[in-house]
Scaffold this motif. Structure first.
Motif, PDB file in Angstrom:
ATOM      1  N   UNK A  18     -23.848  21.475   1.128  1.00  0.00           N
ATOM      2  CA  UNK A  18     -24.851  22.342   0.513  1.00  0.00           C
ATOM      3  C   UNK A  18     -26.126  22.281   1.339  1.00  0.00           C
ATOM      4  N   UNK A  19     -26.557  23.458   1.825  1.00  0.00           N
ATOM      5  CA  UNK A  19     -27.751  23.485   2.674  1.00  0.00           C
ATOM      6  C   UNK A  19     -28.894  24.260   2.037  1.00  0.00           C
ATOM      7  N   UNK A  20     -28.682  24.833   0.877  1.00  0.00           N
ATOM      8  CA  UNK A  20     -29.734  25.585   0.199  1.00  0.00           C
ATOM      9  C   UNK A  20     -29.419  25.700  -1.271  1.00  0.00           C
ATOM     10  N   UNK A  21     -30.466  25.999  -2.054  1.00  0.00           N
ATOM     11  CA  UNK A  21     -30.245  26.097  -3.498  1.00  0.00           C
ATOM     12  C   UNK A  21     -31.132  27.135  -4.130  1.00  0.00           C
TER      13      UNK A  21
ATOM     14  N   UNK B 233     -24.993  16.966   1.461  1.00  0.00           N
ATOM     15  CA  UNK B 233     -26.153  17.828   1.573  1.00  0.00           C
ATOM     16  C   UNK B 233     -26.653  17.853   3.001  1.00  0.00           C
ATOM     17  N   UNK B 234     -27.336  18.937   3.380  1.00  0.00           N
ATOM     18  CA  UNK B 234     -27.892  19.039   4.729  1.00  0.00           C
ATOM     19  C   UNK B 234     -29.248  19.726   4.664  1.00  0.00           C
ATOM     20  N   UNK B 235     -30.206  19.132   5.400  1.00  0.00           N
ATOM     21  CA  UNK B 235     -31.557  19.683   5.488  1.00  0.00           C
ATOM     22  C   UNK B 235     -31.988  19.635   6.938  1.00  0.00           C
ATOM     23  N   UNK B 236     -32.224  20.801   7.505  1.00  0.00           N
ATOM     24  CA  UNK B 236     -32.539  20.876   8.930  1.00  0.00           C
ATOM     25  C   UNK B 236     -33.783  20.069   9.275  1.00  0.00           C
TER      26      UNK B 236
ATOM     27  N   UNK C 278     -33.994  16.972  12.105  1.00  0.00           N
ATOM     28  CA  UNK C 278     -34.939  16.875  13.226  1.00  0.00           C
ATOM     29  C   UNK C 278     -35.693  15.552  13.195  1.00  0.00           C
ATOM     30  N   UNK C 279     -36.054  15.092  12.008  1.00  0.00           N
ATOM     31  CA  UNK C 279     -36.746  13.807  11.901  1.00  0.00           C
ATOM     32  C   UNK C 279     -35.839  12.662  12.336  1.00  0.00           C
ATOM     33  N   UNK C 280     -34.570  12.757  11.936  1.00  0.00           N
ATOM     34  CA  UNK C 280     -33.634  11.676  12.240  1.00  0.00           C
ATOM     35  C   UNK C 280     -33.230  11.653  13.707  1.00  0.00           C
ATOM     36  N   UNK C 281     -33.031  12.811  14.311  1.00  0.00           N
ATOM     37  CA  UNK C 281     -32.508  12.890  15.672  1.00  0.00           C
ATOM     38  C   UNK C 281     -33.591  12.907  16.743  1.00  0.00           C
TER      39      UNK C 281
END
Length: 240
Positions: A151-154, A176-179, A183-186
């Motif tokens: 799930x990337x949006x709601x 879940x995925x949040x772009x 970016x913060x993690x990678x």
């Protein structure tokens, strides 16, 4: 007529359960689909002859039997040079698939269709008939075990629900995925690498912008209203 082959379809079970839209008078024989071979014909029969193959013209014929005496108008002749199992399963799923392809949109060779449950009997028929008609298909196949839903949006702001049995017995995974978090993690280097890869896709013509509606910034209210309407596929783009 002697029956040669007759499948079991969900509608057959529903008819036995009494929940199908068409119910025969009792006592009745089960089975709505199949193929048989004509053994003898009456003097008034003109469309069939001994040796012909035939399938039911409508539901409720009762194909789960070895022999039957059937009226001519209840049968449709089919060629006997096609595979037996093809003939036995010709009257339901392939017919449904063909009608869906022909009756709802004016599809032309080169057009594409998308279907879910593509591994069903109807779905497999859709793929093959579409190919024969020069149509392209995008097919979503049900994987009953070990699937992952991301799930990337709601936008609907409604909770995602899943049964406990799906987790335990089918090993379904919800993620879940949040772009922004990615970016913060990678870090910025991996993000830049990804952007350059996508730019290469754009240069090669392999990636295009979605359908857009350009709106002057001064008309921001119009754009905001349009962006919140349901079933609007065009992305609102402010132009300055």
């Amino acid at each position: 007529m002697k029956m040669l082959a007759a499948p079991i379809n969900p509608a057959d079970i529903n008819m036995i359960q009494g929940t199908y839209a068409i119910l025969p008078e009792l006592p009745a024989v089960g089975g709505n689909e199949g193929v048989g071979q004509v053994l003898e014909v009456g003097s008034a029969v003109t469309g069939l002859k001994p040796g012909d193959w035939a399938i039911p013209a409508d539901a409720g014929l009762g194909t789960w039997r070895t022999e039957a005496v059937i009226s001519e108008e209840s049968l449709v002749s089919v060629p006997s040079d096609i595979p037996l199992l093809c003939a036995a399963t010709l009257g339901v799923n392939p017919c449904t698939a063909y009608r869906m392809l022909c009756d709802f949109e004016q599809l032309r060779p080169g057009d594409s269709i998308i279907q879910n449950a593509a591994n069903s009997g109807v779905g497999q028929a859709v793929i093959q008939i579409a190919a024969a008609l020069g149509l392209r298909t995008v097919n979503v196949v049900r994987d009953r075990h070990g699937g992952t839903m991301v799930t990337y949006g709601g936008m609907a702001k409604q909770p995602v629900t899943a049964s406990v049995s799906s987790f335990i017995f089918k090993d379904i995974k919800l993620r879940g995925f949040w772009m922004s978090q990615w970016k913060k993690d990678r870090g910025p280097d991996q993000f830049k690498e990804m952007i350059l890869t996508l730019c290469d896709f754009v240069r090669r013509g392999q990636l295009m912008a979605p359908a857009c509606s350009e709106v002057p910034l001064k008309d921001y209210q119009v754009a905001l209203e349009a962006s919140m309407k349901p079933f609007v596929s065009s992305k609102q783009i402010f132009t300055m």
